[in-house]
Design a protein around this motif. Structure first.
Motif, PDB file in Angstrom:
ATOM      1  N   LYS A   1      -3.903  -6.351 -11.083  1.00  0.00           N
ATOM      2  CA  LYS A   1      -5.403  -6.108 -11.339  1.00  0.00           C
ATOM      3  C   LYS A   1      -6.196  -7.205 -11.062  1.00  0.00           C
ATOM      4  N   ASP A   2      -5.750  -8.363 -11.267  1.00  0.00           N
ATOM      5  CA  ASP A   2      -6.195  -9.762 -10.903  1.00  0.00           C
ATOM      6  C   ASP A   2      -6.526  -9.848  -9.307  1.00  0.00           C
ATOM      7  N   ALA A   3      -5.429  -9.213  -8.552  1.00  0.00           N
ATOM      8  CA  ALA A   3      -5.470  -9.293  -7.027  1.00  0.00           C
ATOM      9  C   ALA A   3      -6.391  -8.248  -6.604  1.00  0.00           C
ATOM     10  N   GLY A   4      -6.790  -7.460  -7.393  1.00  0.00           N
ATOM     11  CA  GLY A   4      -7.829  -6.420  -6.798  1.00  0.00           C
ATOM     12  C   GLY A   4      -7.142  -5.304  -6.050  1.00  0.00           C
ATOM     13  N   VAL A   5      -6.022  -4.922  -6.185  1.00  0.00           N
ATOM     14  CA  VAL A   5      -5.482  -3.951  -5.339  1.00  0.00           C
ATOM     15  C   VAL A   5      -5.868  -2.655  -5.927  1.00  0.00           C
ATOM     16  N   THR A   6      -6.258  -1.819  -4.813  1.00  0.00           N
ATOM     17  CA  THR A   6      -6.897  -0.722  -5.437  1.00  0.00           C
ATOM     18  C   THR A   6      -5.974   0.757  -4.791  1.00  0.00           C
ATOM     19  N   LYS A   7      -5.370   0.425  -3.667  1.00  0.00           N
ATOM     20  CA  LYS A   7      -4.662   1.376  -3.027  1.00  0.00           C
ATOM     21  C   LYS A   7      -3.358   0.848  -2.191  1.00  0.00           C
ATOM     22  N   VAL A   8      -2.248   1.751  -2.215  1.00  0.00           N
ATOM     23  CA  VAL A   8      -1.267   1.443  -1.295  1.00  0.00           C
ATOM     24  C   VAL A   8      -0.841   2.529  -0.477  1.00  0.00           C
ATOM     25  N   GLU A   9      -0.541   2.401   0.876  1.00  0.00           N
ATOM     26  CA  GLU A   9      -0.090   3.318   1.905  1.00  0.00           C
ATOM     27  C   GLU A   9       1.071   2.823   2.451  1.00  0.00           C
ATOM     28  N   CYS A  10       1.882   3.878   2.635  1.00  0.00           N
ATOM     29  CA  CYS A  10       3.096   3.192   3.644  1.00  0.00           C
ATOM     30  C   CYS A  10       3.319   4.355   4.913  1.00  0.00           C
ATOM     31  N   PRO A  11       2.685   3.986   5.702  1.00  0.00           N
ATOM     32  CA  PRO A  11       2.721   4.751   7.194  1.00  0.00           C
ATOM     33  C   PRO A  11       3.886   4.914   7.849  1.00  0.00           C
TER      34      PRO A  11
ATOM     35  N   ILE B   1      -0.759   1.041 -10.034  1.00  0.00           N
ATOM     36  CA  ILE B   1      -2.120   1.139  -9.792  1.00  0.00           C
ATOM     37  C   ILE B   1      -2.863   2.314 -10.352  1.00  0.00           C
ATOM     38  N   ASP B   2      -1.749   3.299 -10.686  1.00  0.00           N
ATOM     39  CA  ASP B   2      -2.011   4.508 -11.015  1.00  0.00           C
ATOM     40  C   ASP B   2      -2.363   4.139 -12.845  1.00  0.00           C
ATOM     41  N   ALA B   3      -1.823   3.506 -13.338  1.00  0.00           N
ATOM     42  CA  ALA B   3      -2.061   2.824 -14.793  1.00  0.00           C
ATOM     43  C   ALA B   3      -3.400   2.158 -14.884  1.00  0.00           C
ATOM     44  N   ILE B   4      -3.357   1.201 -13.901  1.00  0.00           N
ATOM     45  CA  ILE B   4      -4.891   0.523 -13.937  1.00  0.00           C
ATOM     46  C   ILE B   4      -5.990   1.366 -13.653  1.00  0.00           C
ATOM     47  N   ALA B   5      -5.704   2.208 -12.853  1.00  0.00           N
ATOM     48  CA  ALA B   5      -6.793   3.050 -12.509  1.00  0.00           C
ATOM     49  C   ALA B   5      -7.267   3.977 -13.784  1.00  0.00           C
ATOM     50  N   LYS B   6      -6.147   4.240 -14.490  1.00  0.00           N
ATOM     51  CA  LYS B   6      -6.497   5.182 -15.911  1.00  0.00           C
ATOM     52  C   LYS B   6      -6.988   4.301 -17.087  1.00  0.00           C
TER      53      LYS B   6
ATOM     54  N   ALA C   1       8.642   3.692   7.650  1.00  0.00           N
ATOM     55  CA  ALA C   1       9.673   3.275   6.658  1.00  0.00           C
ATOM     56  C   ALA C   1       9.665   1.723   6.425  1.00  0.00           C
ATOM     57  N   THR C   2       8.986   1.040   7.276  1.00  0.00           N
ATOM     58  CA  THR C   2       9.269  -0.429   7.090  1.00  0.00           C
ATOM     59  C   THR C   2       7.887  -1.229   6.927  1.00  0.00           C
ATOM     60  N   THR C   3       6.755  -0.418   6.628  1.00  0.00           N
ATOM     61  CA  THR C   3       5.416  -0.799   6.643  1.00  0.00           C
ATOM     62  C   THR C   3       4.762  -0.400   5.166  1.00  0.00           C
ATOM     63  N   MET C   4       4.046  -1.469   4.528  1.00  0.00           N
ATOM     64  CA  MET C   4       3.086  -0.931   3.281  1.00  0.00           C
ATOM     65  C   MET C   4       1.880  -1.739   3.433  1.00  0.00           C
ATOM     66  N   ILE C   5       0.728  -1.006   3.180  1.00  0.00           N
ATOM     67  CA  ILE C   5      -0.752  -1.446   3.507  1.00  0.00           C
ATOM     68  C   ILE C   5      -1.050  -1.725   1.990  1.00  0.00           C
ATOM     69  N   ALA C   6      -1.730  -2.587   1.819  1.00  0.00           N
ATOM     70  CA  ALA C   6      -2.054  -2.617   0.257  1.00  0.00           C
ATOM     71  C   ALA C   6      -3.732  -2.934   0.430  1.00  0.00           C
ATOM     72  N   THR C   7      -4.580  -2.190  -0.059  1.00  0.00           N
ATOM     73  CA  THR C   7      -6.134  -2.324   0.037  1.00  0.00           C
ATOM     74  C   THR C   7      -6.552  -3.136  -1.121  1.00  0.00           C
ATOM     75  N   THR C   8      -7.275  -4.138  -0.815  1.00  0.00           N
ATOM     76  CA  THR C   8      -7.583  -4.938  -2.345  1.00  0.00           C
ATOM     77  C   THR C   8      -9.227  -5.368  -2.073  1.00  0.00           C
ATOM     78  N   ASP C   9      -9.735  -5.398  -3.282  1.00  0.00           N
ATOM     79  CA  ASP C   9     -11.339  -5.572  -3.190  1.00  0.00           C
ATOM     80  C   ASP C   9     -11.280  -7.313  -3.400  1.00  0.00           C
ATOM     81  N   ASP C  10     -10.404  -7.918  -3.350  1.00  0.00           N
ATOM     82  CA  ASP C  10     -10.440  -9.563  -3.712  1.00  0.00           C
ATOM     83  C   ASP C  10     -10.058 -10.151  -2.591  1.00  0.00           C
ATOM     84  N   ALA C  11     -10.191 -11.399  -2.681  1.00  0.00           N
ATOM     85  CA  ALA C  11     -10.322 -12.221  -1.364  1.00  0.00           C
ATOM     86  C   ALA C  11      -9.384 -13.236  -1.557  1.00  0.00           C
ATOM     87  N   SER C  12      -8.791 -13.327  -2.674  1.00  0.00           N
ATOM     88  CA  SER C  12      -7.610 -14.395  -2.977  1.00  0.00           C
ATOM     89  C   SER C  12      -6.357 -14.002  -2.468  1.00  0.00           C
TER      90      SER C  12
END
Lengths: 647, 339
Positions: free
Chosen positions: A144-154, A125-130, A156-167
């Protein structure tokens, strides 16, 4: 010194003969017969162990075995648990929650948590942002195609990915989950340059995958050993060796000799030979790619021209002209004659192996030279008195057909095209180029630099793809001109449809749009896709069982994922009920059951010479050569007549 | 041997070497198709990635230190050019980074491939020289005899056969058929050896078929050359003299004819030994022998300029040294060239 040359020669020869005799059949094989090593043969010599750098399927095979992806590919390419056990899309559609195993461990014993996933995705995501990419840039477009803009790990067993893509493209990424405790000090740039050599102590690279890369000899082989802490079911092979070959001939001999268990991509003649060899099963898997006859349509949709280059006639920009030419291609004949029957008739730019998205064209063309002629006449391309077809400017149409030299099939296809188009009154001049040089010939000025002149009319080349149809669709977009587009075709409607299918809210909506795109492509015909060539593969059934194609009409290994390796069972053990090859014919499976317990079957010799080894013809050839040698010698001496003494 | 003869030959060798180093740079850049173009068929590569790749391999720098343009007339000096960088690094023994084997240095890539080729081709040359010269001299000495007819016929056939044609039947019979030897490679992949002797035996088993292939391919040339050379010598006065002295036939061949007939073959042997490092490309490919021949083919396919340059330089140096060696040996053997 002088006196002893000949004598020394004799002694040396004798010593060499002695050495040879010692090394012969008496020498024990270096590897025990009961080793649990799965040996795979391929011509692709792994170019890099760095997942972000390798461009070859063999390289992907090695890193995918070592590092899990968040989500894997099932037998029919459906999403299955990988590093993540479950995933869920939020109601608003713009975020995904991935859950991980609480007790997951890296192969060095460290806990494998969400931190590693966030690190691995975060890099990309870093590389894509730059506006950059990690390594050479094969891996990150998925994200990039999946439109992922951010990931968060609240936690140890969870990751949330934010995407602007509906696919749901986010489930088809080849991003390896790397251990943060080992790679965490590097940014994406350093990681793209890292070598990924396995540790010298033989402990293997640290991963969570089923096998760990343990040893790599450039140009020779890569060795992987089973991961003791792997979360899934353990497969029968304790090690996997990916062995590289210089020619398919040698690779096939190694398969016959039992030196390797799997031979990837073999020629059709050798493939046919292998069909009669005992304990060998051949698979002609449908491949996700095609061979095309493409047109240089430069100027279509833009009206641009190239000084001193470009297509030789405006007819190439006319869809009606290209459509008519499609009736003068006998695709079935090409498959029978060029591929030996191992292929499927080509139609749209999404191969039928992608069953979810492929549609057959609504108005398919059939081979009909007369139809082609009347369509050309109707479109305004008439014959002159000498029988040559004229373009609308009144110039005889003469097309330059270019192709790369790395596939001998292309030249054969070119001869057929030349013959068929000749019947239409269109002259075709085929020319074969080195593939690197051909790219230079074909690049348009948009690639940067006026030296690029796109100076050709038609081309024969091939493409192959991943699971996401976007890759293939994208080659025909206007903005691909100057990069990957070789037909230089530009169509606004196509581009709009591309964006719409990319943003489609539901699979049904996307399917409808993809159907439109495929029909538009087929009717406009910047390409005539000639055939989807099969991938010819063979494997031994006497050592390993449980071979399963992925997907059912594909190949067992070097497929979309490394699932195939993890399903293998020991063929000498009791046959397991789950190990039924899905796509194969039942009759040829497990032919070794008879001797299963009686003899442990030595690994090398069990093939025996009875099974179609062409020893007799070869001995015959040797005898013939010897006879010729004697005759030759005789003729020479008799022609000299009695002139036995010199001069 | 006079110091002036020696000095002249060494100077010639150095001058050739300098020429080769410059040619080496130009030649590979004249080849059609550049490395970043090879990557271009990847639909994902955008302009930025291509530029980054060019920068990483130094391809973004101007080619030459001086650019002369006629229209409009101008002279541009590029302090930072690919050519100067090449000269600098080559002089310091650094041959750059491989494009294809990404991240590995050329010296490293070539280094691991050097010894397999030297051992395979070197041994094959040795066997071929010994067997070929013996066969050729015996055949030529008894010209028209059975050995001559059969031996010369076989020599001609072997000489005209590419390694591929010799190697494939050997693999089919001895590897796939009888299972005596492995089909390819240099060591059994992933084998754990009990002792160095085991490893050596494994290596030797892998060596047999490629060695036989290359030796068979080379024997023909040496045998044919030696045969004609011996035939020529047979009519010389000193052979007649030796015969008149009542010497035995064998000793005439061994002591008088053979050493003299060896002279023309020395040149051929010396030049061939120079080419040992070039490897035997088709033989190495058939057996996937991890040598310089296989490397050359892989590097060519990938437009791996640095590796190709490195191999080319190595071969050039070896051939120049071998020629120098031949000149010097010739100077010793034949008094006529000493002046």
């Amino acid at each position: 010194m002088r006196s002893s040359v000949a004598a020394r020669a004799a002694r040396l020869t004798a010593a060499a003969a002695l050495a040879l005799s010692v090394l012969g059949p008496a020498a024990a094989p270096a590897v025990a017969a009961d080793d649990k090593i799965l040996r795979l043969g391929t011509l692709q010599k792994i170019d890099s162990l760095n997942p972000y750098v390798t461009a070859l399927t063999s390289g992907y095979e090695a890193f995918e075995l070592t590092y899990d992806q968040l989500v894997g590919f099932g037998p029919n390419l459906e999403p299955i648990p990988g590093y993540a056990t479950s995933w869920e899309r939020a109601a608003d559609g713009h975020s995904w929650t991935f859950k991980f195993r609480p007790d997951l461990k890296w192969s060095d014993g460290q806990p494998a948590t969400s931190a590693d996933a966030c690190f691995s995705w975060g890099l990309v995501i870093d590389a894509i942002a730059k506006g950059d990419s990690v390594g050479v840039g094969y891996i990150d477009p998925a994200l990039k195609d999946a439109g992922v803009t951010k990931v968060e790990c609240p936690d140890a067993t969870t990751m949330i990915a934010t995407t602007d893509d509906a696919s749901d493209r986010i489930l088809q990424t080849y991003i390896p989950i790397l251990p943060k405790h080992i790679w965490g000090k590097m940014d994406y740039k350093q990681l793209g340059e890292a070598k990924f050599d396995p540790p010298a102590d033989g402990s293997g690279a640290v991963g969570t995958g089923p096998y760990l890369l343990t040893e790599f000899k450039t140009g020779e082989y890569a060795r992987l050993k089973q991961n003791p802490t792997y979360w899934g079911k353990k497969a029968a092979p304790e090690q996997i060796i990916i062995q590289f070959f210089g020619t398919t001939d040698t690779m096939v001999q190694a398969l016959k000799a039992g030196e390797i268990d799997y031979a990837r991509r073999i020629s059709k003649d050798l493939f046919n030979q292998l069909k009669t060899v005992p304990n060998v099963k051949t698979v002609n898997g449908a491949s996700n790619g095609w061979t095309e006859l493409g047109f240089n349509t430069y100027g279509t949709g833009t009206g641009k021209t190239i000084k001193g280059g470009g297509p030789s006639t405006k007819a190439l920009q006319d869809p009606a002209f290209r459509d008519a030419l499609g009736y003068a291609i006998d695709k079935q004949k090409l498959i029978d004659n060029v591929l030996g029957g191992y292929g499927t008739i080509g139609s749209t730019q999404i191969p039928p192996v992608i069953t979810d998205w492929h549609v057959d064209p609504t108005t398919p063309r059939t081979f009909d030279i007369d139809a082609a002629k009347s369509k050309l006449d109707a479109a305004g391309y008439v014959l002159d008195a000498s029988g040559a077809r004229l373009d609308k400017e009144g110039k005889p149409i003469s097309l330059r057909l270019v192709m790369p030299d790395d596939n001998p099939n292309f030249a054969s296809v070119g001869q057929f095209i030349q013959e068929w188009y000749g019947q239409l009154g269109i002259k075709v001049t085929p020319k074969v180029y080195d593939s690197g040089a051909l790219v230079d010939v074909m690049l348009p000025p948009e690639a940067g630099g006026a030296s690029n002149k796109a100076d050709y009319d038609m081309f024969i080349w091939d493409w192959s793809w991943g699971p996401n149809p976007d890759d293939a669709l994208q080659v025909f977009k206007c903005d691909a001109i100057g990069y990957s587009s070789d037909s230089l075709w530009c169509n606004q409607q196509y581009d709009q449809l591309y964006q719409q299918q990319h943003d489609a809210p539901t699979p049904e909506a996307r399917h409808e749009l993809l159907a439109q795109m495929q029909n538009l492509f087929y009717d406009q015909a910047p390409y005539h896709i000639l055939f989807y060539d099969d991938e010819l593969t063979a494997y031994r059934t006497d050592k390993w069982g449980g071979w399963q194609n992925q997907p059912a009409n594909g190949t067992p290994l070097f497929a979309y994922s490394t699932l195939g390796e993890t399903l293998l069972t020991d063929a000498s053990a009791a046959p397991s009920p789950t190990a039924v090859p899905s796509g194969g014919t039942a009759a040829s499976s497990a032919p070794t059951t008879g001797g299963g317990t009686a003899s442990p079957a030595p690994s090398g010799g069990s093939t025996s010479s009875s099974g179609g080894l062409p020893i007799v013809p070869i001995l015959a050839a040797v005898v013939v050569i010897a006879v010729i040698a004697v005759l030759f010698a005789r003729r020479r001496s008799s022609s000299k007549g009695d002139d036995e003494d010199d001069e | 041997m006079s110091p002036s003869y020696l000095g002249r030959k060494v100077l010639q060798a150095i001058a050739t070497l300098v020429f080769v180093v410059i040619l080496n740079f130009m030649l590979f850049r004249l080849m059609p198709g550049s490395p970043e173009r090879i990557l271009l068929r990847n639909p994902h590569l955008d302009a930025q990635s291509i530029a980054a790749a060019r920068a990483r391999f130094g391809l973004d720098k101007p080619l030459l230190p001086l650019e002369i343009s006629v229209d409009p007339p101008s002279l541009k000096v590029n302090p930072d050019s690919q050519f100067l960088a090449y000269l600098q690094t080559t002089a310091s023994g650094d041959l750059g980074l491989s494009f294809e084997f990404r991240g590995e240095s050329v010296t490293e890539v070539i280094g691991v491939r050097f010894w397999p080729t030297i051992i395979l081709i070197g041994l094959a040359e040795l066997i071929a020289i010994v067997v070929g010269l013996t066969l050729g001299s015996a055949a030529g000495w008894k010209r028209g005899g059975t050995l001559d007819r059969v031996g010369n016929g076989i020599s001609l056939i072997l000489y005209s056969m590419p390694y591929f044609v010799i190697g494939m039947p050997l693999i089919i019979i001895f590897a796939a058929g009888l299972g005596w030897f492995p089909t390819s490679g240099m060591l059994s992949p992933g084998a754990q050896y009990q002792s160095p002797i085991d490893q050596l035996l494994d290596f030797a088993r892998h060596l047999v078929l490629p060695l036989a292939t290359v030796s068979l391919g080379l024997i023909g040339g040496y045998s044919i050359l030696m045969r004609s050379s011996i035939i020529e010598t047979r009519g010389e006065d000193y052979v007649t003299t030796a015969r008149a002295k009542g010497l035995k036939d064998r000793s005439i061949l061994r002591d008088h004819a053979f050493p003299n007939a060896l002279l023309p073959t020395v040149t051929v042997i010396a030049i061939n030994l120079g080419y040992v490092v070039a490897g035997a490309i088709t033989a190495e490919i058939v057996f996937n022998w991890p040598g310089l021949g296989t490397l050359t083919v892989d590097a060519l396919a990938a437009r791996d300029y640095p590796v190709l340059q490195g191999i080319f330089l190595l071969i050039s140096v070896a051939v120049i040294l071998a020629n120098l060696g031949a000149d010097l040996i010739y100077g010793r053997l034949d008094p006529r060239v000493r002046a």
